[in-house]
Design a protein around this motif. Structure first.
Motif, PDB file in Angstrom:
ATOM      1  N   THR A 381       0.837  -1.191   0.000  1.00  9.94           N
ATOM      2  CA  THR A 381       0.000   0.000   0.000  1.00  9.94           C
ATOM      3  C   THR A 381       0.872   1.242   0.000  1.00  9.94           C
ATOM      4  O   THR A 381       0.651   2.181  -0.769  1.00  9.94           O
ATOM      5  CB  THR A 381      -0.920   0.028   1.234  1.00  9.94           C
ATOM      6  N   LEU A 382       1.872   1.247   0.860  1.00 10.93           N
ATOM      7  CA  LEU A 382       2.841   2.338   0.945  1.00 10.93           C
ATOM      8  C   LEU A 382       4.233   1.751   0.771  1.00 10.93           C
ATOM      9  O   LEU A 382       4.498   0.636   1.232  1.00 10.93           O
ATOM     10  CB  LEU A 382       2.761   3.032   2.307  1.00 10.93           C
ATOM     11  N   ASN A 383       5.121   2.476   0.137  1.00 11.63           N
ATOM     12  CA  ASN A 383       6.489   1.984   0.020  1.00 11.63           C
ATOM     13  C   ASN A 383       7.374   2.463   1.163  1.00 11.63           C
ATOM     14  O   ASN A 383       8.563   2.175   1.214  1.00 11.63           O
ATOM     15  CB  ASN A 383       7.114   2.358  -1.323  1.00 11.63           C
ATOM     16  N   LEU A 384       6.753   3.173   2.134  1.00  6.66           N
ATOM     17  CA  LEU A 384       7.382   3.570   3.387  1.00  6.66           C
ATOM     18  C   LEU A 384       6.333   3.340   4.475  1.00  6.66           C
ATOM     19  O   LEU A 384       5.160   3.670   4.261  1.00  6.66           O
ATOM     20  CB  LEU A 384       7.773   5.045   3.335  1.00  6.66           C
ATOM     21  N   PRO A 385       6.670   2.779   5.627  1.00  9.65           N
ATOM     22  CA  PRO A 385       5.629   2.510   6.624  1.00  9.65           C
ATOM     23  C   PRO A 385       4.758   3.725   6.935  1.00  9.65           C
ATOM     24  O   PRO A 385       3.531   3.629   6.972  1.00  9.65           O
ATOM     25  CB  PRO A 385       6.435   2.053   7.840  1.00  9.65           C
ATOM     26  N   ALA A 386       5.392   4.877   7.157  1.00  6.40           N
ATOM     27  CA  ALA A 386       4.658   6.129   7.393  1.00  6.40           C
ATOM     28  C   ALA A 386       5.668   7.263   7.379  1.00  6.40           C
ATOM     29  O   ALA A 386       6.868   7.054   7.564  1.00  6.40           O
ATOM     30  CB  ALA A 386       3.924   6.096   8.737  1.00  6.40           C
ATOM     31  N   VAL A 387       5.192   8.471   7.160  1.00  9.09           N
ATOM     32  CA  VAL A 387       6.034   9.659   7.283  1.00  9.09           C
ATOM     33  C   VAL A 387       5.869  10.222   8.684  1.00  9.09           C
ATOM     34  O   VAL A 387       4.942   9.871   9.411  1.00  9.09           O
ATOM     35  CB  VAL A 387       5.672  10.718   6.225  1.00  9.09           C
ATOM     36  N   ALA A 433       6.770  -2.423  11.001  1.00 12.46           N
ATOM     37  CA  ALA A 433       8.134  -2.003  10.721  1.00 12.46           C
ATOM     38  C   ALA A 433       8.916  -1.917  12.025  1.00 12.46           C
ATOM     39  O   ALA A 433       8.349  -2.006  13.122  1.00 12.46           O
ATOM     40  CB  ALA A 433       8.119  -0.650  10.013  1.00 12.46           C
ATOM     41  N   ALA A 434      10.212  -1.692  11.924  1.00 16.08           N
ATOM     42  CA  ALA A 434      11.050  -1.579  13.118  1.00 16.08           C
ATOM     43  C   ALA A 434      10.636  -0.405  13.993  1.00 16.08           C
ATOM     44  O   ALA A 434      10.832  -0.432  15.214  1.00 16.08           O
ATOM     45  CB  ALA A 434      12.511  -1.431  12.698  1.00 16.08           C
ATOM     46  N   SER A 435      10.021   0.604  13.401  1.00 16.27           N
ATOM     47  CA  SER A 435       9.534   1.775  14.139  1.00 16.27           C
ATOM     48  C   SER A 435       8.302   1.481  14.968  1.00 16.27           C
ATOM     49  O   SER A 435       7.869   2.314  15.767  1.00 16.27           O
ATOM     50  CB  SER A 435       9.209   2.901  13.154  1.00 16.27           C
ATOM     51  N   GLY A 436       7.706   0.297  14.782  1.00 18.06           N
ATOM     52  CA  GLY A 436       6.449  -0.053  15.444  1.00 18.06           C
ATOM     53  C   GLY A 436       5.232   0.318  14.638  1.00 18.06           C
ATOM     54  O   GLY A 436       4.101  -0.033  15.004  1.00 18.06           O
ATOM     55  N   VAL A 437       5.443   1.023  13.519  1.00 19.83           N
ATOM     56  CA  VAL A 437       4.340   1.439  12.660  1.00 19.83           C
ATOM     57  C   VAL A 437       3.925   0.274  11.763  1.00 19.83           C
ATOM     58  O   VAL A 437       4.775  -0.439  11.225  1.00 19.83           O
ATOM     59  CB  VAL A 437       4.765   2.647  11.800  1.00 19.83           C
ATOM     60  N   PRO A 438       2.617   0.044  11.598  1.00 18.93           N
ATOM     61  CA  PRO A 438       2.161  -1.036  10.721  1.00 18.93           C
ATOM     62  C   PRO A 438       2.511  -0.799   9.250  1.00 18.93           C
ATOM     63  O   PRO A 438       2.804   0.323   8.833  1.00 18.93           O
ATOM     64  CB  PRO A 438       0.642  -1.041  10.921  1.00 18.93           C
TER      65      PRO A 438
END
Length: 477
Positions: A381-387, A433-438
Motif C-alpha cells: 500500500t505504501l512503500n514507506l511505513p509512514a512519514v 516495521a522496526a519503528s512499530g508502525v504497521p
C-alpha cells in the motif's frame, strides 16, 4: 470482557452480542468515550464530538434490543466516526480548513445518510488535512494527528483521523474518502482495513461524485465489517448520476483460496521500497501460497511518468483548483501546503487533463491483461511505513533509502488505482516495521469485481488471526 475489549469489538461481533443482550450499545459507547478522553489528547484524531447526543441514541438502540419483538436495523447502535470532509446534516464540516470553521451543512452525503438510517451512531468527526490535500494529517484548523503505534509518525491521510481512531479503539466503524489513496494510506499506516470501491459503487455528493478519481468507502478493523458497511452504503442514489445500479453480493465468511491466481509486484518496476515494507509484503504473499493460491510475480512496465501525469488531474480539476479559488479571498487562513498546491496549479492548464487520461490508458494496457489472467493483483500500500507526523509534502529533500523522492507521491503506491478508478482495492495489514508502525498490502481486483477482493482478504485475515483482536497487538498508548 474489559472496557478495552469492548472498544475493539468488531461491528459484527457487537451486533451478535447486542442481539443476545450480553452487551449493550451504551456500554460500548461509554467505553469508547472514556478511552477517547484518555487517548485522544496524545493522538488528536477527533475534531467535533457529539458524545451527549450519541449517548441518547445509544440508549434508544439499547431499548430496541431489549424488546424481544424489536426489529433492529442493520447497524443499530454501532458507533461510527465520520471524516470531517463528508457532510452531516446539521453539523459542522470544516474540510480541515479555517475557511470552513463555521460551515454547517443542511444535508448529509449519501454514504452518511445510509449509514445513519441503518442505525449507526455518529459520535465524532475525524481529522483530515486541509481540503484532503495530503497523505500527512495536520492543518492550521486542527493541529497534528499522530499515529497511535508511534506518535512520532503520522497516521497517513487524508482520512488520517479515521485510521487513528480505529487503531486506538475510539470507534467501531469509520468513513473515509479516497482520491489518491486517502482511505488506503491511513489504513496501512494504522494497521486497519480500508476499501476503495470502484467509482460509483458508493454514491457520493457533489462535486466528488463527478470526479472519477474520487471514492468514498469504509474503514474498519475487520474485513467483515467493511462488507457490512458496503451492504448498507452501495447502490444507486437519485442524487448521484454516477452511482452504479448493480449491487454486488459480498462474501461474509472466509472460503478456500485454493487455485486462486494472484499476480504481484513489490515496486511496479520503478518505486523505491523500504526494506521493512518489502519483507512484510513477501511474508504476506507466502501466506497466500500457504492457502493454496498460485502466486506469480509480474512486470507491469510502468514508469515514473505515472507520478508526473497523475499530478495533472489533481492540479487542473476541482480538487486542485479549489486552492487557487480560496487563495484569492482567504489565503491568509490556508496552510503552507495548500498555498503551495495553489502555486503549482496555476502553472498548469486544462489541456494537462488529457495527460492523466492518456497515462491511465497506458497503465491499463498492461494491468488489464494481467488481471485477465489472474484473479487479483497484490502490491504494497505504501512503500514507506509512514512519514513523520509533521511531514511536509513539498519537502525537496525527502528521501527513501537515501534516494530523494517526491514528498507527496514518492512514499505511496495508491494513486495508481485512482487513475484506474474502476478497480476495487482493499488495504489490509501486512505486519510492523522496526519503528512499530504497521505496514499494509493492497489487494486489487478486476474492474467492478469487489467480491473476489473480499474473498481474498477474508481468507488472509483468518490465516493471520485478524488484527487488533488481542491486547498485545494494539497500540501501547
Amino acid at each position: 470482557m474489559t472496557d478495552e475489549d469492548l472498544c475493539y469489538l468488531s461491528a459484527k461481533e457487537a451486533l451478535k452480542l447486542f442481539r443476545a443482550r450480553k452487551v449493550s450499545p451504551l456500554e460500548i459507547l461509554k467505553a469508547q468515550i472514556a478511552r477517547s478522553e484518555k487517548v485522544n489528547p496524545s493522538i488528536n484524531c477527533f475534531t467535533d464530538r457529539y458524545f451527549e447526543e450519541a449517548l441518547e441514541q445509544a440508549k434508544a438502540a439499547e431499548a430496541v434490543y431489549a424488546k424481544r419483538s424489536g426489529a433492529p436495523r442493520p447497524l443499530e447502535g454501532i458507533v461510527l466516526a465520520v471524516k470531517d470532509a463528508q457532510r452531516v446534516k446539521g453539523k459542522r464540516t470544516t474540510h480541515g480548513s479555517l475557511i470552513f470553521i463555521d460551515n454547517i451543512d443542511d444535508h448529509s452525503d449519501p454514504m452518511i445518510e445510509r449509514l445513519t438510517q441503518a442505525g449507526a451512531i455518529i459520535h465524532a468527526r475525524t481529522t483530515t488535512p486541509e481540503f484532503c490535500l495530503s497523505g500527512a494529517c495536520h492543518s492550521r484548523a486542527w493541529g497534528t494527528t499522530h499515529n497511535p503505534f508511534n506518535i512520532d509518525y503520522g497516521p497517513g491521510g487524508s482520512s488520517g483521523g479515521s485510521g487513528a481512531a480505529l487503531a486506538a479503539g475510539l470507534t467501531t466503524l469509520a468513513t473515509g474518502t479516497d482520491i489518491g489513496g486517502s482511505i488506503r494510506i491511513p489504513a496501512s499506516a494504522c494497521g486497519v482495513v480500508g476499501f476503495k470501491p470502484p467509482h460509483g459503487r458508493n454514491p457520493d455528493g457533489p462535486p466528488n461524485c463527478f470526479d472519477r478519481y474520487n471514492h468514498c468507502g469504509p474503514m474498519t478493523r475487520a474485513v467483515g465489517d467493511a462488507a457490512l458497511m458496503q451492504s448498507v452504503t452501495s447502490g444507486p442514489h437519485p442524487l448521484d448520476h454516477d452511482s452504479l445500479r448493480d449491487v454486488v453480493t459480498l462474501p461474509e465468511r472466509p472460503g478456500s483460496l485454493r487455485g486462486l491466481k494472484i499476480a504481484w509486484s513489490i515496486d511496479f518496476g520503478y518505486v523505491n521500497v523500504d526494506p521493512d515494507v518489502r519483507k512484510n509484503t513477501a511474508a504476506a504473499l507466502d501466506r497466500f501460497r500457504a492457502l493454496g493460491s498460485k502466486v506469480s510475480e509480474v512486470t507491469l512496465g510502468w514508469t515514473g511518468d505515472v507520478e508526473t501525469h497523475a499530478l495533472h488531474w489533481y492540479n487542473t480539476m476541482e480538487f486542485g483548483r479549489q486552492t487557487v479559488w480560496w487563495k484569492k479571498t482567504h489565503g491568509h487562513l490556508m496552510t503552507d501546503y495548500a498555498l503551495k498546491m495553489a502555486d503549482a496549479v496555476e502553472k498548469t492548464g486544462i489541456d494537462d487533463v488529457h495527460k492523466a487520461w492518456a497515462e491511465a490508458h497506458r497503465m491499463y494496457e498492461t494491468l488489464g491483461p494481467v488481471l485477465a489472467e489472474h484473479d487479483v493483483f497484490i502490491c504494497p500500500t505504501l512503500n514507506l511505513p509512514a512519514v513523520h507526523a509533521d511531514h511536509d509534502p513539498w519537502d525537496p529533500d525527502f528521501s527513501i533509502n537515501g534516494v530523494k523522492v517526491d514528498g507527496e507521491y514518492g512514499w505511496v503506491m495508491t494513486h495508481q488505482f485512482n487513475m484506474l478508478h474502476n478497480c476495487p482495492v482493499m488495504s489490509v495489514p501486512s505486519g510492523f516495521a522496526a519503528s512499530g508502525v504497521p505496514t499494509g498490502i493492497q489487494i486489487v481486483g478486476r474492474t467492478f469485481d469487489d467480491a473476489t477482493v473480499f474473498k481474498a482478504a477474508l481468507a488472509y485475515e483468518k490465516a493471520v488471526g485478524g488484527w487488533l483482536t488481542e491486547k498485545k497487538s494494539r497500540p501501547k498508548i
